[in-house]
Design a protein around this motif. Structure first.
Motif, PDB file in Angstrom:
ATOM      1  N   UNK A 342       0.803  -1.226   0.000  1.00 16.89           N
ATOM      2  CA  UNK A 342       0.000   0.000   0.000  1.00 16.89           C
ATOM      3  C   UNK A 342       0.835   1.274   0.000  1.00 16.89           C
ATOM      4  N   UNK A 343       2.004   1.267   0.631  1.00 21.94           N
ATOM      5  CA  UNK A 343       2.821   2.483   0.659  1.00 21.94           C
ATOM      6  C   UNK A 343       3.369   2.808  -0.730  1.00 21.94           C
ATOM      7  N   UNK A 344       3.813   1.789  -1.441  1.00 23.14           N
ATOM      8  CA  UNK A 344       4.284   2.013  -2.808  1.00 23.14           C
ATOM      9  C   UNK A 344       3.146   2.507  -3.692  1.00 23.14           C
ATOM     10  N   UNK A 345       1.950   1.967  -3.480  1.00 24.75           N
ATOM     11  CA  UNK A 345       0.787   2.420  -4.241  1.00 24.75           C
ATOM     12  C   UNK A 345       0.498   3.890  -3.962  1.00 24.75           C
ATOM     13  N   UNK A 346       0.586   4.289  -2.697  1.00 24.05           N
ATOM     14  CA  UNK A 346       0.330   5.684  -2.332  1.00 24.05           C
ATOM     15  C   UNK A 346       1.377   6.617  -2.936  1.00 24.05           C
ATOM     16  N   UNK A 347       2.621   6.194  -2.937  1.00 24.73           N
ATOM     17  CA  UNK A 347       3.685   7.019  -3.529  1.00 24.73           C
ATOM     18  C   UNK A 347       3.463   7.211  -5.023  1.00 24.73           C
ATOM     19  N   UNK A 348       3.070   6.144  -5.695  1.00 23.95           N
ATOM     20  CA  UNK A 348       2.792   6.214  -7.121  1.00 23.95           C
ATOM     21  C   UNK A 348       1.651   7.183  -7.399  1.00 23.95           C
ATOM     22  N   UNK A 349       0.609   7.099  -6.589  1.00 26.52           N
ATOM     23  CA  UNK A 349      -0.546   7.979  -6.767  1.00 26.52           C
ATOM     24  C   UNK A 349      -0.177   9.435  -6.549  1.00 26.52           C
ATOM     25  N   UNK A 350       0.641   9.716  -5.567  1.00 28.77           N
ATOM     26  CA  UNK A 350       1.041  11.100  -5.280  1.00 28.77           C
ATOM     27  C   UNK A 350       1.838  11.685  -6.445  1.00 28.77           C
ATOM     28  N   UNK A 351       2.763  10.915  -6.972  1.00 33.59           N
ATOM     29  CA  UNK A 351       3.558  11.419  -8.102  1.00 33.59           C
ATOM     30  C   UNK A 351       2.684  11.590  -9.353  1.00 33.59           C
ATOM     31  N   UNK A 352       1.732  10.708  -9.517  1.00 33.21           N
ATOM     32  CA  UNK A 352       0.832  10.832 -10.660  1.00 33.21           C
ATOM     33  C   UNK A 352      -0.001  12.094 -10.600  1.00 33.21           C
ATOM     34  N   UNK A 353      -0.489  12.444  -9.422  1.00 38.26           N
ATOM     35  CA  UNK A 353      -1.298  13.657  -9.276  1.00 38.26           C
ATOM     36  C   UNK A 353      -0.484  14.896  -9.609  1.00 38.26           C
ATOM     37  N   UNK A 354       0.757  14.934  -9.170  1.00 44.32           N
ATOM     38  CA  UNK A 354       1.627  16.081  -9.471  1.00 44.32           C
ATOM     39  C   UNK A 354       1.861  16.182 -10.979  1.00 44.32           C
ATOM     40  N   UNK A 355       2.119  15.047 -11.604  1.00 39.25           N
ATOM     41  CA  UNK A 355       2.382  15.026 -13.045  1.00 39.25           C
ATOM     42  C   UNK A 355       1.164  15.473 -13.839  1.00 39.25           C
ATOM     43  N   UNK A 356      -0.022  15.016 -13.456  1.00 39.90           N
ATOM     44  CA  UNK A 356      -1.240  15.387 -14.179  1.00 39.90           C
ATOM     45  C   UNK A 356      -1.474  16.889 -14.121  1.00 39.90           C
ATOM     46  N   UNK A 357      -1.270  17.477 -12.951  1.00 40.65           N
ATOM     47  CA  UNK A 357      -1.470  18.917 -12.805  1.00 40.65           C
ATOM     48  C   UNK A 357      -0.482  19.716 -13.639  1.00 40.65           C
ATOM     49  N   UNK A 358       0.743  19.217 -13.755  1.00 42.27           N
ATOM     50  CA  UNK A 358       1.773  19.956 -14.487  1.00 42.27           C
ATOM     51  C   UNK A 358       1.676  19.786 -15.993  1.00 42.27           C
ATOM     52  N   UNK A 359       1.363  18.579 -16.467  1.00 39.52           N
ATOM     53  CA  UNK A 359       1.448  18.302 -17.912  1.00 39.52           C
ATOM     54  C   UNK A 359       0.124  18.381 -18.645  1.00 39.52           C
ATOM     55  N   UNK A 360      -0.979  18.166 -17.960  1.00 38.78           N
ATOM     56  CA  UNK A 360      -2.243  18.001 -18.666  1.00 38.78           C
ATOM     57  C   UNK A 360      -3.328  18.948 -18.160  1.00 38.78           C
ATOM     58  N   UNK A 361      -2.961  20.164 -17.805  1.00 33.87           N
ATOM     59  CA  UNK A 361      -3.941  21.121 -17.291  1.00 33.87           C
ATOM     60  C   UNK A 361      -4.847  21.609 -18.419  1.00 33.87           C
ATOM     61  N   UNK A 362      -6.082  21.898 -18.070  1.00 31.58           N
ATOM     62  CA  UNK A 362      -7.009  22.450 -19.059  1.00 31.58           C
ATOM     63  C   UNK A 362      -6.625  23.877 -19.429  1.00 31.58           C
TER      64      UNK A 362
END
Length: 379
Positions: A342-362
């Motif tokens: 679960x900790x690795x899953x949470x880390x992956x999710x956190x990095x994904x959220x940061x990436x989505x906000x930076x690269x794919x903003x409307x």
């Protein structure tokens, strides 16, 4: 104030449909007047009107699977004259300063706009690379009339240029801008390795989306002792009732019964994503992958197929996990990793959220599309 006429093939509310909404927001924010033409009435119409577009529902050709053969495309071309003339007259009567043709499935709009002497921007959301080369060449031939082409991924651009290489100088890549949730997502729930593992999937019920692969992966996880369940949000294209029937039959089998929910069309999907411990996008082909970005926006660990645009959206082992397509074993293996750690899953999710906000903003997407339109209008 410039007048932009947008043509779009579908009245639904899936990936390319929502992307059109973002495009129209960007054009209206830039001060343009937008008219939109659709072949049918449907749920997209009030959404476009709410965005500020004037919408007309009128008949025009939309390419469907039944036409995807050399004979079908040849017959369509032979019958194209009257429709091109009708669309040309409509474009002139509208006073459009630019026509935006959205997807390659509405072939006569770029041709009619060129005939009307109006600049053409074509937005390509497809990355078809499995059909016969003759079919792909014919499908993309109307884009020769476009002044500029936007492809939503490098994969879509490569697929286009593979059959129409002369378009290279006119074709650029603009990744989709995908809206995040209206409020910060709920934190990923704390769970132990043995706790129930809830998986979500959002997408059409079609073989291309790999829903069957997701079901088989969940069956494998359960066989391995993981208390996994799956919720699928999506409906079918007309003609794919057989596929939904197969999925329901499989979901009712003894090894999956009670652990798969085919929820139909769901909007918004944020509550479903927030309930999930992981999200899957097991597509066999995917030009971009809006649902993958939505999973990242929702801060949920993501497992996606290593295909086309998904391989551009997801950084393997950093913002999500990529697996071979059409492999329930590979998908189950990646999901099992997330369930056990679960900790690795949470880390992956956190990095994904940061990436989505930076690269794919409307906001960035809207500004980029408005800039492309402004450049064409200046020319």
């Amino acid at each position: 104030m410039s007048r932009i006429l947008v043509a779009h093939p579908s009245p639904d509310l899936y990936g390319s449909d929502w992307q059109l909404v973002e495009t129209i927001h960007g054009l209206i924010e830039a001060g343009h007047r937008v008219n939109a033409a659709l072949p049918l009435d449907g749920p997209l119409v009030p959404v476009l009107r709410e965005a500020g577009a004037h919408v007309a529902v009128l008949p025009f050709t939309v390419l469907r699977k039944a036409l995807m053969s050399p004979r079908g495309l040849a017959g369509l071309s032979l019958r194209s004259g009257p429709e091109i003339a009708r669309l040309r007259a409509l474009i002139r009567a509208s006073g459009a300063d630019l026509v935006l043709s959205n997807t390659v499935t509405i072939p006569w709009w770029p041709v009619a706009a060129r005939a009307a002497g109006v600049p053409v921007l074509a937005h390509v959301h497809e990355a078809e690379d499995t059909q016969h080369r003759i079919i792909r060449t014919g499908l993309n031939a109307p884009l020769l009339a476009a002044d500029r082409i936007v492809a939503n991924s490098g994969a879509a651009r490569r697929a286009l240029l593979g059959v129409q290489p002369s378009l290279a100088g006119r074709t650029i890549v603009v990744h989709n801008g995908v809206a995040g949730p209206p409020r910060p997502p709920a934190p990923l729930r704390a769970r132990g390795p043995e706790d129930p593992f809830r998986i979500a999937m959002v997408g059409r019920l079609s073989p291309r989306k790999g829903v069957d692969v997701a079901l088989e992966a969940v069956a494998l996880l359960r066989h391995q002792g993981v208390d996994a369940s799956l919720t699928v949000c999506g409906s079918i294209f007309p003609g794919y009732e057989w596929y939904e029937a197969e999925l329901r039959e499989r979901a009712g089998a003894a090894d999956l019964a009670g652990h798969v929910a085919l929820a139909g069309y769901v909007r918004p999907t944020w509550p479903v994503l927030e309930e999930a411990d992981a999200v899957v996008v097991p597509s066999r082909a995917e030009p971009f992958g809006n649902t993958a970005v939505e999973a990242m926006h929702a801060a949920r660990p993501l497992v996606a197929s290593r295909v086309q645009g998904l391989a551009e959206v997801v950084a393997d082992e950093a913002t999500g996990l990529l697996v071979e397509p059409e492999s329930p074993a590979a998908l189950a293996g990646a999901l099992g990793r997330l369930a056990r750690d679960p900790q690795a899953a949470a880390d992956l999710a956190e990095r994904g959220a940061i990436e989505a906000a930076e690269r794919f903003s409307t906001a960035g997407y809207r500004a980029t599309m408005a800039g492309i339109v402004a450049d064409l209008l200046r020319r």
